[in-house]
Design a protein around this motif. Structure first.
Motif, short mmCIF file in Angstrom:
data_model
loop_
_atom_site.label_atom_id
_atom_site.label_comp_id
_atom_site.label_asym_id
_atom_site.label_seq_id
_atom_site.Cartn_x
_atom_site.Cartn_y
_atom_site.Cartn_z
N VAL A 127 -17.65 -18.36 -6.46
CA VAL A 127 -18.40 -17.18 -6.90
C VAL A 127 -19.85 -17.26 -6.40
CG1 VAL A 127 -19.24 -15.93 -8.93
CG2 VAL A 127 -16.92 -16.84 -8.90
N SER A 128 -20.41 -18.46 -6.40
CA SER A 128 -21.78 -18.63 -5.91
C SER A 128 -21.88 -18.35 -4.42
CB SER A 128 -22.26 -20.06 -6.20
OG SER A 128 -22.23 -20.34 -7.59
N GLY B 200 -14.46 -24.17 -2.72
CA GLY B 200 -15.58 -23.32 -3.13
C GLY B 200 -16.24 -22.61 -1.98
N MET B 201 -16.39 -23.30 -0.83
CA MET B 201 -17.06 -22.69 0.31
C MET B 201 -16.25 -21.53 0.89
SD MET B 201 -20.01 -24.03 0.59
CE MET B 201 -19.93 -24.02 -1.22
N ALA B 202 -14.96 -21.50 0.62
CA ALA B 202 -14.16 -20.36 1.08
C ALA B 202 -14.57 -19.07 0.40
CB ALA B 202 -12.67 -20.63 0.82
N ASP C 285 -14.11 -14.68 0.54
CA ASP C 285 -13.46 -13.95 -0.55
C ASP C 285 -13.44 -14.84 -1.78
OD1 ASP C 285 -11.61 -12.73 -2.35
OD2 ASP C 285 -10.78 -11.60 -0.69
N ALA C 286 -14.21 -14.46 -2.80
CA ALA C 286 -14.28 -15.27 -4.01
C ALA C 286 -12.95 -15.30 -4.75
CB ALA C 286 -15.37 -14.73 -4.93
N HIS C 287 -12.23 -14.18 -4.72
CA HIS C 287 -10.97 -14.12 -5.44
C HIS C 287 -9.93 -15.04 -4.82
CE1 HIS C 287 -12.75 -10.12 -6.60
NE2 HIS C 287 -12.51 -10.68 -7.77
N ALA D 45 -16.32 -5.30 -11.65
CA ALA D 45 -14.94 -5.29 -11.14
C ALA D 45 -14.53 -6.67 -10.63
CB ALA D 45 -14.81 -4.25 -10.02
N THR D 46 -15.48 -7.40 -10.03
CA THR D 46 -15.20 -8.76 -9.58
C THR D 46 -14.75 -9.63 -10.75
OG1 THR D 46 -16.75 -8.66 -7.72
CG2 THR D 46 -16.24 -10.83 -8.59
N ALA D 47 -15.47 -9.55 -11.86
CA ALA D 47 -15.13 -10.36 -13.03
C ALA D 47 -13.77 -9.98 -13.59
CB ALA D 47 -16.21 -10.20 -14.10
N ILE D 48 -13.48 -8.68 -13.67
CA ILE D 48 -12.20 -8.23 -14.21
C ILE D 48 -11.04 -8.70 -13.33
CG2 ILE D 48 -10.81 -6.19 -14.74
CD1 ILE D 48 -13.43 -4.75 -15.43
N GLU D 49 -11.19 -8.51 -12.02
CA GLU D 49 -10.12 -8.89 -11.11
C GLU D 49 -9.93 -10.41 -11.09
OE1 GLU D 49 -8.62 -7.86 -6.56
OE2 GLU D 49 -10.55 -7.13 -7.29
#
Length: 417
Positions: free
Chosen positions: A367-368, A331-333, A337-339, A237-241
């Motif tokens: 994402v990392s 990136g550190m944010a 929340d990765a999105h 779901a993460t990848a799709i969103e």
């Protein structure tokens, strides 16, 4: 030429027939308006529109009077106004066919569908939808149809190029995706098990979903396999969103991200497949109650707020440390929340503050960083075996994600058109 001139009349005729057939079947035989009435109403509207505005106004007035007379005659047996409204609408659709035959035909199909779905719609509103679902639906429509059009669709220079319209659009998108996940649970049924719950929950928060599954695995060790499947599906779901968000903000950046997202999603499904092969018949999910709230408005607003803060911080870091500082700050944010962090990177690329390569690097860092949060969430339930399996999965997924980014950068897919 002959066909094009006849098309509006054919569209009007089709609209009258379609709506008229539905009304003929759903009403008593002695109803005042049946198939022929609706066909004549559509053709009357088309003819009046061809003659001129005055003729159309007189035609509408005449049908309104006739409709009122028919209602007064039958209201004791049928107090509803659906047929009367449908008849007036059919006149208007016939008139619209003279200007846009395709639009008139489409609206006629939609109208007939709504009329035919009477029983389904009544059941949906009265017995299926809960009060919270109704309120959430109204809130979503208000956010999309009322608030969104009122916001200015242009960057604000003194706010580091923030676009309020884009920010709110992303909040609406988050609410919409969460609603789709909720509908999936409601339509397919709660007994589909933990896997469906994990996929739907991943659209809300994959980190929170993993934490909740870890806690469930601790409470019921026999369900650990099913809980892990749900946790792995939340990554899908993460990848799709993420793909949907980047597609809305920076469509030209999406091709460069697709290999990474594809490998990330494939890794999630591969993990689920391996778990299914190892699962025993006893390791089946418990029935899950469907959530009564389709989405969390506060989470969507917090998402937009995080995006705004990340944009501001990244702009400040870029001014102080250059592009590298902004990439790292963005990136550190992803810990939170990765999105939101990835959306910030995409918006900075659209604004010209990031190159496409910098944007993809910031998304990879986000994402990392989020994978670290997910790994910690896997141990939240003090279920060691669950946490270790989830940690291995997160490491593998991040490796696949960076592999996809590396392939994109080598091939030059990240470059804007």
């Amino acid at each position: 030429m002959l066909m094009s001139s006849a098309l509006p009349w054919l569209a009007a005729l089709g609209a009258g027939l379609l709506i008229g057939i539905e009304r003929e079947r759903s009403q008593p035989q002695d109803a005042p308006a049946g198939l022929r009435s609706f066909v004549l109403a559509a053709l009357s509207g088309a003819a009046a529109a061809a003659v001129g505005p005055l003729a159309l106004a007189l035609t509408l007035a005449a049908f309104a009077v006739l409709t009122l007379a028919g209602y007064l005659q039958t209201r004791s047996a049928d107090p509803g106004l659906t047929t009367e409204f449908a008849l007036i609408l059919t006149v208007l659709l016939g008139a619209l066919a003279q200007q846009s035959a395709g639009l008139a035909a489409g609206l006629a199909v939609l109208t007939a569908g709504i009329l035919a779905a009477k029983a389904l719609l009544h059941r949906l509103v009265r017995t299926v939808l809960s009060q919270q679902e109704m309120e959430s639906g109204l809130l979503l429509f208000a956010a999309a149809l009322v608030v969104l059009p009122l916001l200015p669709d242009q960057p604000i220079a003194w706010l580091a190029g923030l676009n309020l319209h884009t920010l709110w659009l992303l909040a609406v998108l988050v609410m919409g995706i969460q609603t789709l996940g909720h509908i999936g649970v409601r339509v397919l049924g709660a007994r589909r098990g933990l896997a469906l719950s994990g996929l739907a929950g991943g659209f809300v928060s994959s980190t929170a979903t993993i934490a909740s599954m870890a806690q469930r695995a601790r409470a019921t060790p026999s369900l650990r396999g099913s809980c892990l499947q749900a946790a792995f599906l939340s990554n899908l779901a993460t990848a799709i969103e993420l793909g949907a968000l980047i597609g809305v903000i920076a469509p030209d950046l999406l091709p460069g991200l697709l290999p990474a997202l594809g490998l990330y999603g494939f890794g999630s499904l591969l993990g689920v497949g391996l778990l299914l092969r190892r699962a025993s018949p006893a390791d089946a999910g418990e029935p899950l109650p469907a959530s009564q709230r389709p989405f969390q408005p506060l989470q969507a607003i917090v998402f937009a707020a995080i995006l705004a803060v990340v944009l501001l911080v990244a702009e400040a870091a870029r001014g102080l440390f250059g592009g590298v500082g902004a990439v790292v700050a963005t990136g550190m944010a992803g810990f939170a929340d990765a999105h939101a962090a990835s959306a910030s990177a995409a918006q900075l690329a659209v604004n010209g503050a990031f190159t496409p390569e910098q944007a993809l690097s910031a998304i990879g860092l986000a994402v990392s960083a989020n994978a670290v949060s997910k790994s910690a969430a896997g141990f939240a339930g003090a279920q060691r075996a669950f946490g270790q399996s989830n940690l291995v999965m997160q490491v593998a997924l991040i490796g696949l994600f960076w592999l996809g980014l590396w392939v994109s950068m080598l091939s030059g897919r990240w470059a804007f058109a």
